[in-house]
Design a protein around this motif. Structure first.
Motif, PDB file in Angstrom:
ATOM      1  N   ALA A  65       0.932  -1.343  -0.027  1.00  0.00           N
ATOM      2  CA  ALA A  65      -0.097  -0.055  -0.079  1.00  0.00           C
ATOM      3  C   ALA A  65       0.764   1.265   0.211  1.00  0.00           C
ATOM      4  N   LEU A  66       2.156   1.342   0.558  1.00  0.00           N
ATOM      5  CA  LEU A  66       3.128   2.351   0.703  1.00  0.00           C
ATOM      6  C   LEU A  66       3.419   2.704  -0.775  1.00  0.00           C
ATOM      7  N   HIS A  67       3.724   1.583  -1.723  1.00  0.00           N
ATOM      8  CA  HIS A  67       4.353   1.671  -2.757  1.00  0.00           C
ATOM      9  C   HIS A  67       3.410   1.980  -4.028  1.00  0.00           C
ATOM     10  N   THR A  68       1.984   1.845  -3.623  1.00  0.00           N
ATOM     11  CA  THR A  68       0.766   2.065  -4.825  1.00  0.00           C
ATOM     12  C   THR A  68       0.161   3.306  -4.358  1.00  0.00           C
ATOM     13  N   VAL A  69      -0.589   3.733  -5.424  1.00  0.00           N
ATOM     14  CA  VAL A  69      -1.712   4.784  -5.032  1.00  0.00           C
ATOM     15  C   VAL A  69      -2.846   4.337  -5.832  1.00  0.00           C
ATOM     16  N   ALA A  70      -4.030   4.427  -5.154  1.00  0.00           N
ATOM     17  CA  ALA A  70      -5.280   4.242  -6.043  1.00  0.00           C
ATOM     18  C   ALA A  70      -5.220   4.978  -7.374  1.00  0.00           C
ATOM     19  N   PRO A  71      -5.942   4.083  -8.412  1.00  0.00           N
ATOM     20  CA  PRO A  71      -5.787   4.854  -9.811  1.00  0.00           C
ATOM     21  C   PRO A  71      -6.631   6.366  -9.851  1.00  0.00           C
ATOM     22  N   ASP A  72      -7.434   6.567  -8.957  1.00  0.00           N
ATOM     23  CA  ASP A  72      -8.108   7.621  -9.128  1.00  0.00           C
ATOM     24  C   ASP A  72      -7.624   8.877  -8.245  1.00  0.00           C
ATOM     25  N   ALA A  73      -6.577   8.492  -7.571  1.00  0.00           N
ATOM     26  CA  ALA A  73      -6.089   9.525  -6.838  1.00  0.00           C
ATOM     27  C   ALA A  73      -4.964  10.402  -7.673  1.00  0.00           C
ATOM     28  N   PRO A  74      -5.010  11.855  -7.352  1.00  0.00           N
ATOM     29  CA  PRO A  74      -4.156  12.719  -8.321  1.00  0.00           C
ATOM     30  C   PRO A  74      -2.983  12.276  -8.024  1.00  0.00           C
ATOM     31  N   ALA A  75      -1.900  12.179  -9.229  1.00  0.00           N
ATOM     32  CA  ALA A  75      -0.604  12.199  -9.273  1.00  0.00           C
ATOM     33  C   ALA A  75       0.210  13.074  -8.489  1.00  0.00           C
ATOM     34  N   GLU A  76       1.292  12.550  -7.569  1.00  0.00           N
ATOM     35  CA  GLU A  76       1.947  13.402  -6.853  1.00  0.00           C
ATOM     36  C   GLU A  76       3.070  13.981  -7.631  1.00  0.00           C
ATOM     37  N   SER A  77       3.658  15.035  -7.334  1.00  0.00           N
ATOM     38  CA  SER A  77       4.713  15.542  -7.990  1.00  0.00           C
ATOM     39  C   SER A  77       5.861  15.922  -7.038  1.00  0.00           C
ATOM     40  N   PRO A  78       7.032  15.561  -7.404  1.00  0.00           N
ATOM     41  CA  PRO A  78       8.239  15.571  -6.467  1.00  0.00           C
ATOM     42  C   PRO A  78       8.625  16.764  -6.322  1.00  0.00           C
ATOM     43  N   LYS A  79       8.289  17.652  -7.282  1.00  0.00           N
ATOM     44  CA  LYS A  79       8.665  19.247  -7.139  1.00  0.00           C
ATOM     45  C   LYS A  79       8.085  19.980  -6.088  1.00  0.00           C
ATOM     46  N   ARG A  80       6.969  19.582  -5.605  1.00  0.00           N
ATOM     47  CA  ARG A  80       6.107  20.297  -4.502  1.00  0.00           C
ATOM     48  C   ARG A  80       6.557  19.631  -2.891  1.00  0.00           C
ATOM     49  N   GLY A  81       7.665  18.961  -3.032  1.00  0.00           N
ATOM     50  CA  GLY A  81       7.890  18.514  -1.872  1.00  0.00           C
ATOM     51  C   GLY A  81       7.182  16.976  -1.277  1.00  0.00           C
ATOM     52  N   ARG A  82       6.326  16.496  -2.342  1.00  0.00           N
ATOM     53  CA  ARG A  82       5.750  15.220  -1.916  1.00  0.00           C
ATOM     54  C   ARG A  82       6.594  14.228  -2.484  1.00  0.00           C
ATOM     55  N   ARG A  83       6.296  12.867  -1.939  1.00  0.00           N
ATOM     56  CA  ARG A  83       7.214  11.771  -2.423  1.00  0.00           C
ATOM     57  C   ARG A  83       6.364  11.161  -3.595  1.00  0.00           C
ATOM     58  N   ALA A  84       7.084  11.037  -4.685  1.00  0.00           N
ATOM     59  CA  ALA A  84       6.392  10.171  -5.623  1.00  0.00           C
ATOM     60  C   ALA A  84       6.306   8.682  -5.474  1.00  0.00           C
ATOM     61  N   VAL A  85       4.992   8.234  -5.741  1.00  0.00           N
ATOM     62  CA  VAL A  85       4.594   6.737  -5.666  1.00  0.00           C
ATOM     63  C   VAL A  85       4.569   6.230  -6.784  1.00  0.00           C
ATOM     64  N   PHE A  86       5.053   4.915  -7.026  1.00  0.00           N
ATOM     65  CA  PHE A  86       5.260   4.266  -7.904  1.00  0.00           C
ATOM     66  C   PHE A  86       3.953   3.221  -7.979  1.00  0.00           C
ATOM     67  N   SER A  87       3.452   3.076  -9.246  1.00  0.00           N
ATOM     68  CA  SER A  87       2.258   2.161  -9.298  1.00  0.00           C
ATOM     69  C   SER A  87       2.452   1.271 -10.590  1.00  0.00           C
ATOM     70  N   ALA A  88       2.155   0.343 -10.332  1.00  0.00           N
ATOM     71  CA  ALA A  88       2.677  -0.801 -11.378  1.00  0.00           C
ATOM     72  C   ALA A  88       1.424  -0.748 -12.450  1.00  0.00           C
ATOM     73  N   GLU A  89       0.210  -0.371 -12.169  1.00  0.00           N
ATOM     74  CA  GLU A  89      -0.636  -0.232 -13.208  1.00  0.00           C
ATOM     75  C   GLU A  89      -0.551   0.894 -14.094  1.00  0.00           C
TER      76      GLU A  89
END
Length: 155
Positions: A62-86
């Motif tokens: 769950a830490l390494h994936t995000v729900a498909p309808d969740a907004p993509a996170e941008s590393p430029k805003r200080g957020r951690r980018a999350v990898f999703s296999a799908e």
């Protein structure tokens, strides 16, 4: 006198055995019930350990994936980018690349790309910038870089 002494010894031994028999019977029953209880507790501990391992695996996933309808996170805003296999597989298909082409572009093996897409493993940190860069890269640009032999990842 010898017969009296031996008779006395035998009688004392008989009475002692009789007294011990009752006490030993109670101890044997208690010991058997304790062994049964210990075995049940060991089974319960094993079941809890299995449940804990499964829960920790789900939490790691769950830490390494995000729900498909969740907004993509941008590393430029200080957020951690999350990898999703799908999303990774969808991105590769959107670009019209095979797994072999994607592996060449990222500088990794085809097996790694397959494992990333199936969610068996997550890419190492050094591949994440190139994978995240694919979100803004077009098909022509990727094909040009593949033709030149320059991928997105640097070793």
């Amino acid at each position: 006198m010898t017969t009296f002494a031996s008779s006395l010894k035998k009688e004392i031994a008989r009475v002692a055995r009789k007294e011990l028999k009752d006490e030993l019977g109670a101890l044997r029953k208690a010991s058997a019930s304790y062994r049964t209880e210990i075995a049940a507790l060991k089974r319960q501990v094993r079941e809890l350990q299995v449940a804990l391992r499964q829960t920790s695996r789900r939490a790691d996933k769950a830490l390494h994936t995000v729900a498909p309808d969740a907004p993509a996170e941008s590393p430029k805003r200080g957020r951690r980018a999350v990898f999703s296999a799908e999303r990774f597989k969808a991105q590769r298909e959107r670009l019209g690349l095979t797994q072999k082409d994607m592996a060449a572009y990222l500088g990794t093996s085809t097996l790694s790309v397959w494992k990333w897409e199936t969610g068996q493993v997550t890419p190492r940190a050094r591949f994440l910038p190139a994978i995240l860069g694919l979100r803004t890269t077009g098909k022509r640009e990727v094909l040009q870089q593949l033709a030149r032999g320059a991928g997105g990842a640097t070793d």
